[in-house]
Scaffold this motif. Sequence first.
Motif, PDB file in Angstrom:
ATOM      1  N   ILE A  92       0.845  -1.185   0.000  1.00 37.39           N
ATOM      2  CA  ILE A  92       0.000   0.000   0.000  1.00 37.39           C
ATOM      3  C   ILE A  92       0.887   1.246   0.000  1.00 37.39           C
ATOM      4  O   ILE A  92       2.017   1.210   0.502  1.00 37.39           O
ATOM      5  N   ASP A  93       0.387   2.329  -0.558  1.00 37.13           N
ATOM      6  CA  ASP A  93       1.145   3.581  -0.633  1.00 37.13           C
ATOM      7  C   ASP A  93       1.588   4.023   0.759  1.00 37.13           C
ATOM      8  O   ASP A  93       0.809   3.975   1.711  1.00 37.13           O
ATOM      9  N   ASN A  94       2.819   4.463   0.888  1.00 34.94           N
ATOM     10  CA  ASN A  94       3.352   4.913   2.176  1.00 34.94           C
ATOM     11  C   ASN A  94       2.995   6.367   2.473  1.00 34.94           C
ATOM     12  O   ASN A  94       3.174   6.839   3.577  1.00 34.94           O
ATOM     13  N   HIS A  95       2.465   7.087   1.501  1.00 31.38           N
ATOM     14  CA  HIS A  95       2.184   8.524   1.639  1.00 31.38           C
ATOM     15  C   HIS A  95       0.801   8.757   2.257  1.00 31.38           C
ATOM     16  O   HIS A  95      -0.217   8.357   1.694  1.00 31.38           O
ATOM     17  N   ASP A  96       0.777   9.414   3.401  1.00 30.30           N
ATOM     18  CA  ASP A  96      -0.472   9.748   4.092  1.00 30.30           C
ATOM     19  C   ASP A  96      -1.047  11.029   3.484  1.00 30.30           C
ATOM     20  O   ASP A  96      -0.442  12.094   3.604  1.00 30.30           O
ATOM     21  N   PRO A  97      -2.210  10.955   2.830  1.00 31.48           N
ATOM     22  CA  PRO A  97      -2.768  12.148   2.182  1.00 31.48           C
ATOM     23  C   PRO A  97      -3.232  13.218   3.172  1.00 31.48           C
ATOM     24  O   PRO A  97      -3.277  14.394   2.815  1.00 31.48           O
ATOM     25  N   GLN A  98      -3.545  12.848   4.388  1.00 29.78           N
ATOM     26  CA  GLN A  98      -4.030  13.811   5.380  1.00 29.78           C
ATOM     27  C   GLN A  98      -2.894  14.708   5.885  1.00 29.78           C
ATOM     28  O   GLN A  98      -3.042  15.909   5.963  1.00 29.78           O
ATOM     29  N   SER A  99      -1.748  14.108   6.209  1.00 26.07           N
ATOM     30  CA  SER A  99      -0.626  14.877   6.754  1.00 26.07           C
ATOM     31  C   SER A  99       0.403  15.251   5.697  1.00 26.07           C
ATOM     32  O   SER A  99       1.199  16.158   5.906  1.00 26.07           O
ATOM     33  N   GLY A 100       0.416  14.525   4.576  1.00 25.07           N
ATOM     34  CA  GLY A 100       1.413  14.757   3.549  1.00 25.07           C
ATOM     35  C   GLY A 100       2.750  14.086   3.836  1.00 25.07           C
ATOM     36  O   GLY A 100       3.709  14.268   3.089  1.00 25.07           O
ATOM     37  N   ALA A 101       2.826  13.301   4.899  1.00 25.95           N
ATOM     38  CA  ALA A 101       4.078  12.640   5.281  1.00 25.95           C
ATOM     39  C   ALA A 101       4.100  11.184   4.805  1.00 25.95           C
ATOM     40  O   ALA A 101       3.057  10.549   4.648  1.00 25.95           O
ATOM     41  N   ASN A 102       5.278  10.667   4.595  1.00 24.54           N
ATOM     42  CA  ASN A 102       5.462   9.266   4.210  1.00 24.54           C
ATOM     43  C   ASN A 102       5.616   8.421   5.475  1.00 24.54           C
ATOM     44  O   ASN A 102       6.741   8.137   5.909  1.00 24.54           O
ATOM     45  N   TYR A 155     -12.561   9.052   6.002  1.00 24.73           N
ATOM     46  CA  TYR A 155     -12.662  10.024   4.905  1.00 24.73           C
ATOM     47  C   TYR A 155     -12.811   9.259   3.589  1.00 24.73           C
ATOM     48  O   TYR A 155     -11.828   8.985   2.908  1.00 24.73           O
ATOM     49  N   PRO A 156     -14.028   8.910   3.202  1.00 25.86           N
ATOM     50  CA  PRO A 156     -14.249   8.057   2.029  1.00 25.86           C
ATOM     51  C   PRO A 156     -13.648   8.588   0.721  1.00 25.86           C
ATOM     52  O   PRO A 156     -13.402   7.813  -0.190  1.00 25.86           O
ATOM     53  N   LEU A 157     -13.386   9.884   0.617  1.00 20.91           N
ATOM     54  CA  LEU A 157     -12.801  10.420  -0.604  1.00 20.91           C
ATOM     55  C   LEU A 157     -11.286  10.190  -0.672  1.00 20.91           C
ATOM     56  O   LEU A 157     -10.679  10.389  -1.714  1.00 20.91           O
ATOM     57  N   GLN A 158     -10.686   9.795   0.453  1.00 20.56           N
ATOM     58  CA  GLN A 158      -9.256   9.509   0.463  1.00 20.56           C
ATOM     59  C   GLN A 158      -9.032   8.015   0.222  1.00 20.56           C
ATOM     60  O   GLN A 158      -9.752   7.173   0.735  1.00 20.56           O
ATOM     61  N   ARG A 159      -8.024   7.726  -0.560  1.00 19.74           N
ATOM     62  CA  ARG A 159      -7.699   6.330  -0.875  1.00 19.74           C
ATOM     63  C   ARG A 159      -6.207   6.242  -1.148  1.00 19.74           C
ATOM     64  O   ARG A 159      -5.652   7.091  -1.826  1.00 19.74           O
ATOM     65  N   LEU A 160      -5.589   5.206  -0.626  1.00 21.08           N
ATOM     66  CA  LEU A 160      -4.189   4.937  -0.915  1.00 21.08           C
ATOM     67  C   LEU A 160      -4.099   3.931  -2.046  1.00 21.08           C
ATOM     68  O   LEU A 160      -4.934   3.029  -2.161  1.00 21.08           O
ATOM     69  N   ARG A 161      -3.079   4.077  -2.860  1.00 19.53           N
ATOM     70  CA  ARG A 161      -2.866   3.114  -3.939  1.00 19.53           C
ATOM     71  C   ARG A 161      -2.425   1.780  -3.335  1.00 19.53           C
ATOM     72  O   ARG A 161      -1.686   1.746  -2.347  1.00 19.53           O
ATOM     73  N   VAL A 162      -2.904   0.699  -3.917  1.00 23.78           N
ATOM     74  CA  VAL A 162      -2.475  -0.641  -3.514  1.00 23.78           C
ATOM     75  C   VAL A 162      -1.906  -1.361  -4.736  1.00 23.78           C
ATOM     76  O   VAL A 162      -2.260  -1.040  -5.867  1.00 23.78           O
ATOM     77  N   TRP A 163      -1.026  -2.298  -4.487  1.00 24.41           N
ATOM     78  CA  TRP A 163      -0.408  -3.088  -5.546  1.00 24.41           C
ATOM     79  C   TRP A 163      -0.616  -4.566  -5.250  1.00 24.41           C
ATOM     80  O   TRP A 163      -0.655  -4.973  -4.090  1.00 24.41           O
ATOM     81  N   PRO A 164      -0.704  -5.383  -6.294  1.00 26.26           N
ATOM     82  CA  PRO A 164      -0.655  -6.831  -6.065  1.00 26.26           C
ATOM     83  C   PRO A 164       0.740  -7.180  -5.564  1.00 26.26           C
ATOM     84  O   PRO A 164       1.732  -6.586  -6.003  1.00 26.26           O
ATOM     85  N   VAL A 165       0.811  -8.102  -4.630  1.00 23.23           N
ATOM     86  CA  VAL A 165       2.094  -8.475  -4.040  1.00 23.23           C
ATOM     87  C   VAL A 165       2.084  -9.966  -3.771  1.00 23.23           C
ATOM     88  O   VAL A 165       1.039 -10.554  -3.492  1.00 23.23           O
ATOM     89  N   ARG A 166       3.264 -10.590  -3.880  1.00 25.45           N
ATOM     90  CA  ARG A 166       3.353 -12.027  -3.641  1.00 25.45           C
ATOM     91  C   ARG A 166       4.753 -12.381  -3.143  1.00 25.45           C
ATOM     92  O   ARG A 166       5.708 -11.627  -3.331  1.00 25.45           O
ATOM     93  N   LEU A 167       4.817 -13.557  -2.510  1.00 23.87           N
ATOM     94  CA  LEU A 167       6.091 -14.159  -2.139  1.00 23.87           C
ATOM     95  C   LEU A 167       6.389 -15.238  -3.163  1.00 23.87           C
ATOM     96  O   LEU A 167       5.555 -16.098  -3.428  1.00 23.87           O
TER      97      LEU A 167
END
Length: 125
Positions: A58-68, A103-115
């Motif tokens: 999942i994206d490490n960037h927090d849209p609320q604070s702007g921090a990673n 905050y339903p309008l905020q969403r973090l990007r997710v990626w498929p991931v596997r081992l």
Amino acid sequence: MSLSIPQRAPAIDTAATWQPVCEQQDLVSNSGVVVWLDGAQVALFYLPGAEGKTLYAIDNHDPQSGANVIGRGLIGNIKGDLVVASPIYKQHFRLEDGSCLEYPLQRLRVWPVRLQGGVVEIGLS
């Protein structure tokens, strides 16, 4: 007369290509680590005791604070959803789809991931 039994097609990955980002030994159980992927910081959460899926990207960037900082968030379960709480303003993001509960309008990007053979790979589409 012989009958032909149709063969099941092999499973197709939804990601076009897979990018190795770290080794399984780099992961911390029930916690997050952050990796670089094409200029983006991606938080990996490894939950080996969870039922079903055990690895999330999942994206490490927090849209609320702007921090990673998402990779340093606390993992929890709210109404059956696995979530990570942002360490700054404590809003909760679903690990499965990146949606924010508060905050339903905020969403973090997710990626498929596997081992794959002890290597963590993230899917690039």
